[in-house]
Scaffold this active site. Structure first.
Site, PDB file in Angstrom:
ATOM      1  N   ASP A 189       0.858  -1.183   0.000  1.00 24.21           N
ATOM      2  CA  ASP A 189       0.000   0.000   0.000  1.00 24.21           C
ATOM      3  C   ASP A 189       0.895   1.233   0.000  1.00 24.21           C
ATOM      4  O   ASP A 189       1.661   1.454   0.932  1.00 24.21           O
ATOM      5  CB  ASP A 189      -0.888  -0.016   1.251  1.00 24.21           C
ATOM      6  CG  ASP A 189      -1.906   1.100   1.256  1.00 24.21           C
ATOM      7  OD1 ASP A 189      -1.885   1.952   0.345  1.00 24.21           O
ATOM      8  OD2 ASP A 189      -2.746   1.132   2.182  1.00 24.21           O
ATOM      9  N   HIS A 191      -0.398   4.284  -0.151  1.00 31.07           N
ATOM     10  CA  HIS A 191      -1.161   5.264   0.630  1.00 31.07           C
ATOM     11  C   HIS A 191      -1.558   6.529  -0.127  1.00 31.07           C
ATOM     12  O   HIS A 191      -1.990   7.511   0.477  1.00 31.07           O
ATOM     13  CB  HIS A 191      -0.388   5.673   1.893  1.00 31.07           C
ATOM     14  CG  HIS A 191      -0.072   4.525   2.801  1.00 31.07           C
ATOM     15  ND1 HIS A 191      -1.038   3.710   3.332  1.00 31.07           N
ATOM     16  CD2 HIS A 191       1.119   4.049   3.260  1.00 31.07           C
ATOM     17  CE1 HIS A 191      -0.474   2.782   4.085  1.00 31.07           C
ATOM     18  NE2 HIS A 191       0.838   2.963   4.050  1.00 31.07           N
ATOM     19  N   GLU A 217      -1.331  -0.939  -4.127  1.00 37.37           N
ATOM     20  CA  GLU A 217      -2.531  -0.210  -3.697  1.00 37.37           C
ATOM     21  C   GLU A 217      -2.279   1.293  -3.610  1.00 37.37           C
ATOM     22  O   GLU A 217      -1.238   1.732  -3.117  1.00 37.37           O
ATOM     23  CB  GLU A 217      -2.944  -0.745  -2.323  1.00 37.37           C
ATOM     24  CG  GLU A 217      -4.176  -0.103  -1.726  1.00 37.37           C
ATOM     25  CD  GLU A 217      -4.557  -0.769  -0.418  1.00 37.37           C
ATOM     26  OE1 GLU A 217      -5.217  -0.112   0.413  1.00 37.37           O
ATOM     27  OE2 GLU A 217      -4.198  -1.952  -0.218  1.00 37.37           O
ATOM     28  N   GLU A 243     -10.691   2.840  -1.628  1.00 41.39           N
ATOM     29  CA  GLU A 243     -11.104   2.941  -0.235  1.00 41.39           C
ATOM     30  C   GLU A 243     -11.530   4.350   0.157  1.00 41.39           C
ATOM     31  O   GLU A 243     -12.233   4.537   1.147  1.00 41.39           O
ATOM     32  CB  GLU A 243      -9.974   2.487   0.692  1.00 41.39           C
ATOM     33  CG  GLU A 243      -8.821   3.457   0.781  1.00 41.39           C
ATOM     34  CD  GLU A 243      -7.714   2.981   1.714  1.00 41.39           C
ATOM     35  OE1 GLU A 243      -7.506   3.641   2.747  1.00 41.39           O
ATOM     36  OE2 GLU A 243      -7.063   1.957   1.405  1.00 41.39           O
ATOM     37  N   HIS A 293     -11.783  -2.624   1.995  1.00 45.19           N
ATOM     38  CA  HIS A 293     -10.854  -2.000   2.936  1.00 45.19           C
ATOM     39  C   HIS A 293     -11.450  -2.054   4.332  1.00 45.19           C
ATOM     40  O   HIS A 293     -12.619  -1.724   4.530  1.00 45.19           O
ATOM     41  CB  HIS A 293     -10.603  -0.547   2.544  1.00 45.19           C
ATOM     42  CG  HIS A 293      -9.768   0.205   3.531  1.00 45.19           C
ATOM     43  ND1 HIS A 293     -10.317   1.066   4.456  1.00 45.19           N
ATOM     44  CD2 HIS A 293      -8.429   0.220   3.752  1.00 45.19           C
ATOM     45  CE1 HIS A 293      -9.358   1.592   5.199  1.00 45.19           C
ATOM     46  NE2 HIS A 293      -8.207   1.090   4.788  1.00 45.19           N
TER      47      HIS A 293
END
Length: 403
Positions: A189, A191, A217, A243, A293
């Site tokens: 991830d 972010h 991600e 998400e 998520h």
């Protein structure tokens, strides 16, 4: 049956055990749990004594106010008409602009509780109302940023992990792959903001190709949807996102333009089970998998995700951090049953769970805003931490992009 009231339960909880995510100092009462994360639950009461439970995310302290504003619209309504009530709430909020994650979070908790009521009235699990059950167990993945944590997950029978952060991502993935071998799936991830421009993300995902990742991600900011096309064209690696938006309208472009391989609606703010089912159907038509998520969510949303994933054909895996805070298992009754790398699908009426209201009340909310990383985390280019930029081109590129 008529709705008679909506009650909210907001609590301060611990932070995920992620080495790359650190929070700003928190009020004294929250110190034992080390973070500014909040869980927000709600209960819908009816005149027949049946109560439904839901959970909301997307800035819980603010979402709680939104729920209280929406509640008068629902008092006196029949909870059986879930779609009708969803549309009523959406229209009521339309004057404030797009739903966003605050509006989505409020609608989500209410919608979740309505499904819980319907299941209890009919005496069946929510998955039964969604078309029946395709599977009895849902595979899970957890988080690891160190070799020790990754091996601990592997020893517990968990077959997939996700690492996070943007400080030396290629080195981190290489280290974890070397430690766990080919027996575990690995995802990373990034972010989203403020880490990556599309050009940097393209370079990075190409470097990650040899490690056969489950997905990369949020490689760029969520509002830079066009950038996903550049990444898609640059590298052959599964992409995941979704998400940070709510409803089918928020997820539509990622799905319809096939910019991701895995869609990740947040079970606490995507718009409820009603919207999650629609998002899954949209994704199915484009051969896109669903991996909700839930990394920062509480256990009620986890139950909702289990019902959804049991009932849809394109369910991939569920995010789960079961060791983030000791209080998690005391918040919910019963605690989800985990065996190795999967969770059992609940079989009780409705969602099949409840919160311990007395336990939740022991942890009142003190704050709900955090700075994701400290300067030592290495996410920002050297010397730029004080600027706190939303988007930033990488410096020291030779070192960053080479393992």
């Amino acid at each position: 049956m008529k709705i008679t009231g909506i009650r909210t339960f907001l609590m301060q909880v611990g932070s995920p055990d992620l080495e790359t995510r650190q929070t700003v100092p928190v009020p004294k009462s929250a110190q034992p749990f080390g973070g500014t994360r909040n869980w927000l639950f709600l209960k819908i009461d009816t005149d027949e004594g049946i109560t439904g439970i839901g959970e909301c995310s997307g800035w819980p302290r603010v979402v709680e106010t939104a729920i209280k504003d929406l509640a008068p619209l629902l008092i006196g309504e029949d909870p059986a008409h879930i779609e009708k009530l969803w549309q009523k709430m959406a229209i009521a909020m339309m004057g404030h602009g797009m739903l966003g994650t605050v509006g989505g979070g409020a609608v989500t908790g209410i919608d979740m509780a309505l499904w819980d009521i319907k299941g209890k009235v009919l005496g069946v699990p929510v998955w039964n109302l969604l078309g029946g059950k395709l599977r009895d167990r849902i595979p899970i993945y957890s988080h690891a940023n160190t070799v020790e944590k990754a091996l601990s997950l592997k020893n517990r029978g968990i077959k997939a992990l996700k690492c996070g952060g943007v400080s030396d991502p290629v080195r981190k993935v290489a280290m974890l792959r070397d430690a766990v071998g080919d027996e575990m799936d690995i995802a990373i991830d990034l972010h989203g903001p403020p880490w990556m421009t599309p050009a940097d993300a393209c370079r990075l995902v190409r470097k990650l190709e040899p490690y056969e990742l489950l997905w990369v991600e949020d490689p760029i900011a969520p509002d830079n949807v066009e950038g996903y096309r550049r990444i898609r064209d640059a590298a052959h690696i599964p992409l995941a996102a979704g998400e940070r938006t709510a409803t089918i309208f928020g997820e539509r472009q990622l799905i319809e333009e096939e910019l991701v391989d895995v869609i990740q609606p947040d079970t606490g703010r995507a718009g409820g089970i009603t919207q999650m089912k629609k998002i899954a159907a949209m994704a199915e038509a484009h051969h896109i998998q669903v991996a909700p998520h839930s990394g920062s969510l509480g256990p009620v949303a986890e139950y909702a995700a289990l019902h959804l994933l049991a009932s849809i054909p394109n369910a991939l895996i569920l995010e789960r951090i079961d060791d983030d805070w000791e209080g998690r298992k005391h918040t919910i009754v019963p605690h989800p049953v985990q065996e190795g790398g999967s969770l059992a699908v609940p079989n009780g009426p409705g969602l099949g769970c409840d919160i311990d209201e007395e336990f939740v009340a022991r942890f009142p909310s003190d704050g709900n805003v955090s700075i994701p990383v400290q300067e030592s985390g290495g996410a920002y280019a050297p010397g730029t931490y004080g600027e706190r930029l939303y988007v930033q081109t990488r410096l020291s590129r030779r070192h960053y992009f080479n393992a």
